[in-house]
Design a protein around this motif. Structure first.
Motif, mmCIF file in Angstrom:
data_model
loop_
_atom_site.group_PDB
_atom_site.id
_atom_site.type_symbol
_atom_site.label_atom_id
_atom_site.label_comp_id
_atom_site.label_asym_id
_atom_site.label_seq_id
_atom_site.Cartn_x
_atom_site.Cartn_y
_atom_site.Cartn_z
ATOM 1 N N GLY A 98 74.537 19.333 44.487
ATOM 2 C CA GLY A 98 76.188 19.014 44.270
ATOM 3 C C GLY A 98 76.977 19.123 45.581
ATOM 4 O O GLY A 98 78.093 19.131 45.521
ATOM 5 N N SER A 99 76.225 19.312 46.712
ATOM 6 C CA SER A 99 77.071 19.584 47.997
ATOM 7 C C SER A 99 76.256 19.104 49.231
ATOM 8 O O SER A 99 75.208 19.015 48.866
ATOM 9 C CB SER A 99 77.573 21.109 48.095
ATOM 10 N N GLU A 100 76.861 19.255 50.207
ATOM 11 C CA GLU A 100 76.254 18.700 51.411
ATOM 12 C C GLU A 100 75.123 19.768 51.885
ATOM 13 O O GLU A 100 74.908 20.764 51.700
ATOM 14 C CB GLU A 100 77.223 18.700 52.584
ATOM 15 N N ALA A 101 73.840 18.801 52.424
ATOM 16 C CA ALA A 101 73.021 19.618 52.887
ATOM 17 C C ALA A 101 73.237 20.427 54.133
ATOM 18 O O ALA A 101 73.918 20.434 54.837
ATOM 19 C CB ALA A 101 71.710 18.689 53.162
ATOM 20 N N THR A 102 72.151 21.326 54.256
ATOM 21 C CA THR A 102 72.489 22.313 55.527
ATOM 22 C C THR A 102 71.356 22.043 56.269
ATOM 23 O O THR A 102 70.244 22.209 56.189
ATOM 24 C CB THR A 102 72.280 23.847 55.060
ATOM 25 N N TYR A 103 71.866 21.540 57.467
ATOM 26 C CA TYR A 103 70.889 21.083 58.467
ATOM 27 C C TYR A 103 70.358 21.913 59.614
ATOM 28 O O TYR A 103 71.071 22.819 60.020
ATOM 29 C CB TYR A 103 71.533 19.828 59.293
ATOM 30 N N GLU A 104 69.214 22.010 60.185
ATOM 31 C CA GLU A 104 68.910 22.923 61.166
ATOM 32 C C GLU A 104 69.109 22.073 62.503
ATOM 33 O O GLU A 104 69.618 20.946 62.696
ATOM 34 C CB GLU A 104 67.216 22.704 61.014
ATOM 35 N N SER A 105 68.999 23.002 63.505
ATOM 36 C CA SER A 105 69.404 22.542 64.724
ATOM 37 C C SER A 105 68.572 21.191 65.230
ATOM 38 O O SER A 105 67.335 21.235 65.167
ATOM 39 C CB SER A 105 68.960 23.569 65.763
ATOM 40 N N GLY A 106 69.277 20.237 65.791
ATOM 41 C CA GLY A 106 68.361 19.048 66.270
ATOM 42 C C GLY A 106 68.546 18.028 65.140
ATOM 43 O O GLY A 106 67.835 17.036 65.530
ATOM 44 N N VAL A 124 64.486 23.665 39.756
ATOM 45 C CA VAL A 124 64.094 24.685 40.669
ATOM 46 C C VAL A 124 65.365 25.131 41.329
ATOM 47 O O VAL A 124 66.376 24.431 41.268
ATOM 48 C CB VAL A 124 63.275 23.950 41.819
ATOM 49 N N THR A 125 65.373 26.339 42.248
ATOM 50 C CA THR A 125 66.583 26.922 42.783
ATOM 51 C C THR A 125 66.820 26.090 44.166
ATOM 52 O O THR A 125 67.960 25.621 44.511
ATOM 53 C CB THR A 125 66.538 28.415 43.186
ATOM 54 N N MET A 126 65.781 26.063 45.120
ATOM 55 C CA MET A 126 65.972 25.380 46.243
ATOM 56 C C MET A 126 64.882 24.235 46.595
ATOM 57 O O MET A 126 63.758 24.285 46.189
ATOM 58 C CB MET A 126 65.536 26.716 47.190
ATOM 59 N N MET A 127 65.532 23.244 47.339
ATOM 60 C CA MET A 127 64.574 22.063 47.844
ATOM 61 C C MET A 127 64.914 22.185 49.345
ATOM 62 O O MET A 127 65.973 22.233 49.863
ATOM 63 C CB MET A 127 65.043 21.087 47.208
ATOM 64 N N PHE A 128 63.760 21.861 49.902
ATOM 65 C CA PHE A 128 63.890 21.715 51.301
ATOM 66 C C PHE A 128 63.236 20.238 51.715
ATOM 67 O O PHE A 128 62.295 19.743 51.223
ATOM 68 C CB PHE A 128 62.958 22.977 51.959
ATOM 69 N N TRP A 129 63.704 19.838 53.092
ATOM 70 C CA TRP A 129 62.719 18.757 53.644
ATOM 71 C C TRP A 129 62.351 19.056 55.044
ATOM 72 O O TRP A 129 63.035 19.709 55.938
ATOM 73 C CB TRP A 129 63.661 17.549 53.741
ATOM 74 N N TYR A 130 60.896 18.675 55.310
ATOM 75 C CA TYR A 130 60.426 19.043 56.428
ATOM 76 C C TYR A 130 59.872 17.732 57.188
ATOM 77 O O TYR A 130 59.466 16.757 56.364
ATOM 78 C CB TYR A 130 59.003 19.951 56.075
#
Lengths: 112, 115
Positions: free
Chosen positions: B52-60, B29-35
């Motif tokens: 292969g790189s650091e995750a992009t975090y949402e505010s908070g 898959v191209t993208m994976m998210f955590w909710y």
């Protein structure tokens, strides 16, 4: 501030009737809007996607409308059945790499 | 569509400990998210898992509290660190299959209770 609002009250309807759920948003300019179904204890399931240049989309008994002027989407289930009882979530793209922002959901109950 | 599994399906943990949740997809898959979905609430995006790189975090949400790994195109982990009762929630992973796709497919969720 950005906000997505769905019918806050649970929706109770009789089997065979049409259910209409509302999703309103402010301070967004989404390229598309999606609707998901979530049953208790399960992850959401994708139902329909409608793009900003589309007014209406249909899939079997489901119909979605998207009015970017009113900043509103309506989700209709025709000839509703008890099996349609679930929570329905609308979601907008955040214009940043596929992220979605979800509304709080509307719980639909279809009585036989 | 995509078939997504999560482990564990539920757990009860003591405060101060950490739990790692796994998300496995049956195809690349191209993208994976955590909710996160707190009781009676809608879904809140924690982060985008980048391969292969650091995750992009949402505010908070911060990496020290929710470290995420994504070593390949079919697998990701979310760790909930130094847990408190406020972390009690359902944690869901989701995926987007292709570059021109927008719909997300969700795993069944992990129900976490912190005592």
């Amino acid at each position: 501030s950005q906000k997505i609002e769905q019918n806050s009250e649970a929706l109770n309807i009789q089997e065979g009737k049409t259910a209409t759920l509302t999703c309103n948003y402010t301070n967004y300019s989404p390229a598309y809007l999606q609707w998901y179904r979530q049953d208790p204890g399960r992850g959401p399931v994708f139902l329909l996607l409608i793009r900003e240049n589309e007014k209406e989309k249909r899939k079997e008994r489901l119909k979605v409308t998207f009015d970017t002027t009113l900043k509103q989407s309506l989700f209709h289930i025709t000839a509703s059945q008890p099996a349609d009882s679930a929570t329905y979530l609308c979601a907008l793209d955040d214009s940043q790499g596929g992220k979605l922002i979800f509304g709080q959901g509307t719980e639909l109950s279809v009585k036989p | 569509s995509a078939v997504i599994s999560q482990k564990p399906s539920r757990d009860i943990c003591q405060r101060g400990t950490s739990l790692t949740i796994q998300c496995q997809v049956d195809s690349q898959v191209t993208m994976m998210f955590w909710y996160r979905q707190q009781p009676g609430q809608s879904l809140t995006l924690i982060a985008t898992a980048n391969q292969g790189s650091e995750a992009t975090y949402e505010s908070g949400f911060v990496i020290d509290k929710f470290p995420i790994s994504r070593p390949n195109l079919t697998f990701s982990t979310l760790t909930v660190s130094n847990m408190s009762p406020e972390d009690s929630s359902i944690y869901l992973c989701s995926v987007v299959k292709g570059a021109s796709s927008y719909e997300q497919y969700f795993g069944p969720g992990t129900r976490l209770t912190v005592t």
